[in-house]
Scaffold this active site. Structure first.
Site, PDB file in Angstrom:
ATOM      1  N   ARG A  99      -6.065  -5.231   7.185  1.00 45.36           N
ATOM      2  CA  ARG A  99      -7.460  -5.206   7.624  1.00 45.36           C
ATOM      3  C   ARG A  99      -8.438  -4.938   6.478  1.00 45.36           C
ATOM      4  O   ARG A  99      -9.640  -5.090   6.639  1.00 45.36           O
ATOM      5  CB  ARG A  99      -7.644  -4.169   8.741  1.00 45.36           C
ATOM      6  CG  ARG A  99      -7.145  -4.662  10.091  1.00 45.36           C
ATOM      7  CD  ARG A  99      -7.149  -3.551  11.132  1.00 45.36           C
ATOM      8  NE  ARG A  99      -6.052  -2.612  10.932  1.00 45.36           N
ATOM      9  CZ  ARG A  99      -5.901  -1.467  11.607  1.00 45.36           C
ATOM     10  NH1 ARG A  99      -6.775  -1.123  12.517  1.00 45.36           N
ATOM     11  NH2 ARG A  99      -4.865  -0.688  11.371  1.00 45.36           N
ATOM     12  N   GLN A 107      10.188   1.659   2.220  1.00 43.55           N
ATOM     13  CA  GLN A 107      10.455   1.301   3.613  1.00 43.55           C
ATOM     14  C   GLN A 107      10.512  -0.229   3.625  1.00 43.55           C
ATOM     15  O   GLN A 107       9.504  -0.891   3.389  1.00 43.55           O
ATOM     16  CB  GLN A 107       9.315   1.809   4.510  1.00 43.55           C
ATOM     17  CG  GLN A 107       9.542   1.505   5.972  1.00 43.55           C
ATOM     18  CD  GLN A 107       8.269   1.667   6.808  1.00 43.55           C
ATOM     19  OE1 GLN A 107       7.160   1.662   6.291  1.00 43.55           O
ATOM     20  NE2 GLN A 107       8.437   1.804   8.111  1.00 43.55           N
ATOM     21  N   ALA A 110     -36.406   5.077 -31.708  1.00 46.66           N
ATOM     22  CA  ALA A 110     -36.304   4.019 -30.703  1.00 46.66           C
ATOM     23  C   ALA A 110     -35.652   2.784 -31.305  1.00 46.66           C
ATOM     24  O   ALA A 110     -35.931   2.416 -32.438  1.00 46.66           O
ATOM     25  CB  ALA A 110     -37.692   3.673 -30.197  1.00 46.66           C
TER      26      ALA A 110
HETATM   27  C1  UD1 Z   1      -1.738   6.539  13.307  1.00 47.94           C
HETATM   28  C2  UD1 Z   1      -1.137   7.463  14.399  1.00 47.94           C
HETATM   29  C3  UD1 Z   1      -2.233   7.860  15.374  1.00 47.94           C
HETATM   30  C4  UD1 Z   1      -3.341   8.555  14.615  1.00 47.94           C
HETATM   31  C5  UD1 Z   1      -3.874   7.682  13.475  1.00 47.94           C
HETATM   32  C6  UD1 Z   1      -4.800   8.490  12.597  1.00 47.94           C
HETATM   33  C7  UD1 Z   1       1.218   6.893  14.795  1.00 47.94           C
HETATM   34  C8  UD1 Z   1       2.168   6.141  15.665  1.00 47.94           C
HETATM   35  N1  UD1 Z   1      -0.089   6.758  15.106  1.00 47.94           N
HETATM   36  O1  UD1 Z   1      -2.197   5.352  13.894  1.00 47.94           O
HETATM   37  O2  UD1 Z   1      -1.713   8.742  16.385  1.00 47.94           O
HETATM   38  O3  UD1 Z   1      -4.401   8.897  15.516  1.00 47.94           O
HETATM   39  O4  UD1 Z   1      -2.777   7.236  12.635  1.00 47.94           O
HETATM   40  O5  UD1 Z   1      -5.401   7.692  11.606  1.00 47.94           O
HETATM   41  O6  UD1 Z   1       1.642   7.584  13.918  1.00 47.94           O
HETATM   42  N2  UD1 Z   1       2.694   3.331   7.575  1.00 47.94           N
HETATM   43  C9  UD1 Z   1       3.870   3.108   6.900  1.00 47.94           C
HETATM   44  N3  UD1 Z   1       4.825   2.329   7.484  1.00 47.94           N
HETATM   45  C10 UD1 Z   1       4.689   1.779   8.715  1.00 47.94           C
HETATM   46  C11 UD1 Z   1       3.473   2.006   9.404  1.00 47.94           C
HETATM   47  C12 UD1 Z   1       2.491   2.785   8.815  1.00 47.94           C
HETATM   48  O7  UD1 Z   1       4.046   3.607   5.787  1.00 47.94           O
HETATM   49  O8  UD1 Z   1       5.618   1.110   9.162  1.00 47.94           O
HETATM   50  C13 UD1 Z   1       1.659   4.169   6.928  1.00 47.94           C
HETATM   51  C14 UD1 Z   1       0.395   3.403   6.596  1.00 47.94           C
HETATM   52  O9  UD1 Z   1       0.418   2.965   5.235  1.00 47.94           O
HETATM   53  C15 UD1 Z   1      -0.700   4.436   6.806  1.00 47.94           C
HETATM   54  C16 UD1 Z   1      -0.120   5.368   7.856  1.00 47.94           C
HETATM   55  O10 UD1 Z   1       1.278   5.172   7.847  1.00 47.94           O
HETATM   56  O11 UD1 Z   1      -0.951   5.165   5.629  1.00 47.94           O
HETATM   57  C17 UD1 Z   1      -0.692   5.153   9.252  1.00 47.94           C
HETATM   58  O12 UD1 Z   1      -0.387   3.871   9.719  1.00 47.94           O
HETATM   59  P1  UD1 Z   1      -1.393   3.030  10.613  1.00 47.94           P
HETATM   60  O13 UD1 Z   1      -0.724   1.760  11.001  1.00 47.94           O
HETATM   61  O14 UD1 Z   1      -2.711   2.941   9.955  1.00 47.94           O
HETATM   62  O15 UD1 Z   1      -1.476   3.962  11.933  1.00 47.94           O
HETATM   63  P2  UD1 Z   1      -2.625   4.032  13.003  1.00 47.94           P
HETATM   64  O16 UD1 Z   1      -2.536   2.872  13.939  1.00 47.94           O
HETATM   65  O17 UD1 Z   1      -3.922   4.262  12.327  1.00 47.94           O
END
Ligand code: UD1
Ligand code: CA
Length: 453
Positions: A16, A76, A365
């Site tokens: 995004r 990961q 200057a």
């Molecule tokens: C997540 C939380 C949500 C919280 C929100 C706060 C979960 C399931 N949800 O949602 O409850 O309110 O953050 O901002 O935890 N990431 C990985 N690997 C993955 C997925 C994500 O490393 O497979 C990392 C991303 O780089 C990021 C973070 O985890 O730094 C959060 O992931 P993101 O997908 O942005 O979660 P949200 O949907 O925002």
């Protein structure tokens, strides 16, 4: 105190952001978001920190390795969710003896005190602790669900929530902690049976409670835990940082007429009694002593300004600029990698790059330090109390002795002795009455031409 550790999740794709730069390397106030998360964890007392990265941006892995060491970087392989990501650091978590927190690289402003609060509740016996906040508009955040007694019972992701659950405004910041020895077991029990088909870290609340453990919530302000998923949210986080930093500096005795127009970097240091006029921008690594005066529309990065100095309006200080006490840098003066002595002045229109300027020297200057020959940079050294006349080019490497004068318009290519006058320009000559004779000749020429027509 038990040993504190942290795992920072940075393996999301960040699609995004719509940017070729990986999301977690986007700078906020002069520092990449991932570095913010790392600094926050360190400031909260985490002695060991792991970073989980994805395979799609090798740059993130390399940067992370520079910061925490190769052994503490985990990949990961597929983005299957935050619970899955945390488990990528299984080996790290198993090796920790005390409490461990999981935090997100896309939540850069989390105050270290809030993280420390999470550790405190864990050290006081909570099985799992979550950092929450009251959201003005909960949108896509996970909701913190509590029972009548006020205990946290579950975190429900927005997509999985019922309408009643979605009405809850207490939300998950993303920070979750547990004893390292409990954490791996719970992470392994997380399933992907939910709306997104992902392994949610947030399931740890229910898993801990199923084991008869308590789940706790500590809270902080929404502005401190803004999650960044888009450029607009990054801009919003930057705005929140600026509000925080301005308030901090005002409280510390910095004067600002229009603080909302002044932009700071994450590490800007300004002493009490310094005045900052409107529309000033600070890049990283700036230290300004107390009692200085930074005037409007100046741009300052990598610079040190001593007490009582005056900078601007419209000044540019670049990395390595050191402005001595009570020195003056005026409008349209650019300074890079120059140490300027106490009380020295460059009041107008100059480029001062790579050199030293002695105490009380006066730079006229239009002075230019010609520091670059197309291949290398060279130094200009100006002694104490020297006077460089306007519109002089000092071709480096070159030295101007203490107390020497350089005549205006000179191109100086050789050292100037102390207390000497150096003039290096065409000598002025004069032809008496020339202008008058010229005007008369031209006037008769114009008259003759008009008659012909
Ligand atoms: C997540 C939380 C949500 C919280 C929100 C706060 C979960 C399931 N949800 O949602 O409850 O309110 O953050 O901002 O935890 N990431 C990985 N690997 C993955 C997925 C994500 O490393 O497979 C990392 C991303 O780089 C990021 C973070 O985890 O730094 C959060 O992931 P993101 O997908 O942005 O979660 P949200 O949907 O925002
Ligand atoms: Ca997020």
């Amino acid at each position: 105190m038990a040993k504190r550790s942290a795992v920072i999740l940075a393996a999301g794709q960040g699609t995004r952001m719509k940017s070729p730069l990986p999301k977690v390397l986007h700078p906020l106030a002069g520092r990449p978001m991932l570095a913010w998360a790392l600094a926050n964890a360190r400031a909260a007392g985490c002695e060991e920190i792991a970073i989980v990265v994805g395979p799609h941006f090798p740059e993130v892995g390399r940067t992370a390795a520079e910061w925490v060491g190769t052994n503490n970087v985990f990949v990961q392989s597929e983005p299957l969710g935050t619970g899955h990501a945390a488990l990528a650091a299984e080996g790290f978590i198993r090796a920790q003896t005390g409490e461990c927190i999981i935090l997100f690289a896309d939540t850069p402003l989390t105050p270290p005190q809030a993280l420390a609060g999470v550790f405190d509740t864990l050290e006081a016996g909570a099985g799992v602790t979550v950092l929450g906040f009251e959201a003005a508009d909960p949108g896509g955040y996970g909701r913190l669900l509590r029972n009548e007694a006020g205990d946290l019972v579950a975190i429900r992701e927005a997509k999985d929530a019922s309408p009643e659950e979605r009405a809850v405004t207490l939300c998950n910041s993303g920070v979750l902690g547990a004893k390292a020895s409990d954490m791996v077991g719970w992470l392994k029990r997380v399933t992907n049976d939910n709306a997104k088909g992902e392994y949610y870290l947030t399931d740890l609340v229910e898993l801990a409670r199923a084991d008869g453990r308590r789940a706790a919530v500590v809270t902080c302000a929404e502005a401190d835990v803004l999650g960044v998923n888009s450029q607009a949210e990054l801009a919003k986080a930057n705005a929140a940082f600026q509000v925080r930093k301005r308030a901090e500096l005002l409280a510390a005795g910095v004067m600002m007429d229009a603080p909302e127009t002044v932009f700071f970097a994450f590490d800007t240091q300004i002493g009490p009694g310094t005045r900052i006029e409107p529309n000033v921008v600070f890049g990283p690594n700036v230290i300004i002593a107390g009692g200085a005066w930074v005037r409007a529309f100046s741009h300052i990065e990598g610079a040190i300004v001593e007490a009582g100095a005056e900078v601007g309006p419209y000044a540019r200080l670049r990395p390595g600029a050191k402005i001595g006490a009570k020195a003056k840098i005026g409008n349209f003066v650019e300074v890079k990698n120059v140490t300027m002595g106490d009380g020295a002045k460059a009041n107008h229109l100059a480029y001062l790059g790579d050199g030293t300027i002695g105490k009380g020297a006066n730079i006229g200057a239009g002075t230019i330090f010609c520091n670059y020959d197309g291949f290398a940079k060279h130094k200009t050294e100006i002694g104490e109390g020297a006077f460089v006349g306007s519109n002089s080019s000092l071709v480096a490497p070159v030295q101007i002795g203490a107390g020497a004068y350089v005549g205006s318009g000179s191109v100086i290519t050789k050292p100037v002795s102390a207390d000497a006058l150096a003039v290096a320009r065409g000598r002025q000559s004069e032809i008496e009455g020339w202008a008058k004779r010229f005007r008369e000749k031209m006037a008769s020429f114009v008259k003759a031409k008009a008659k012909q027509e």
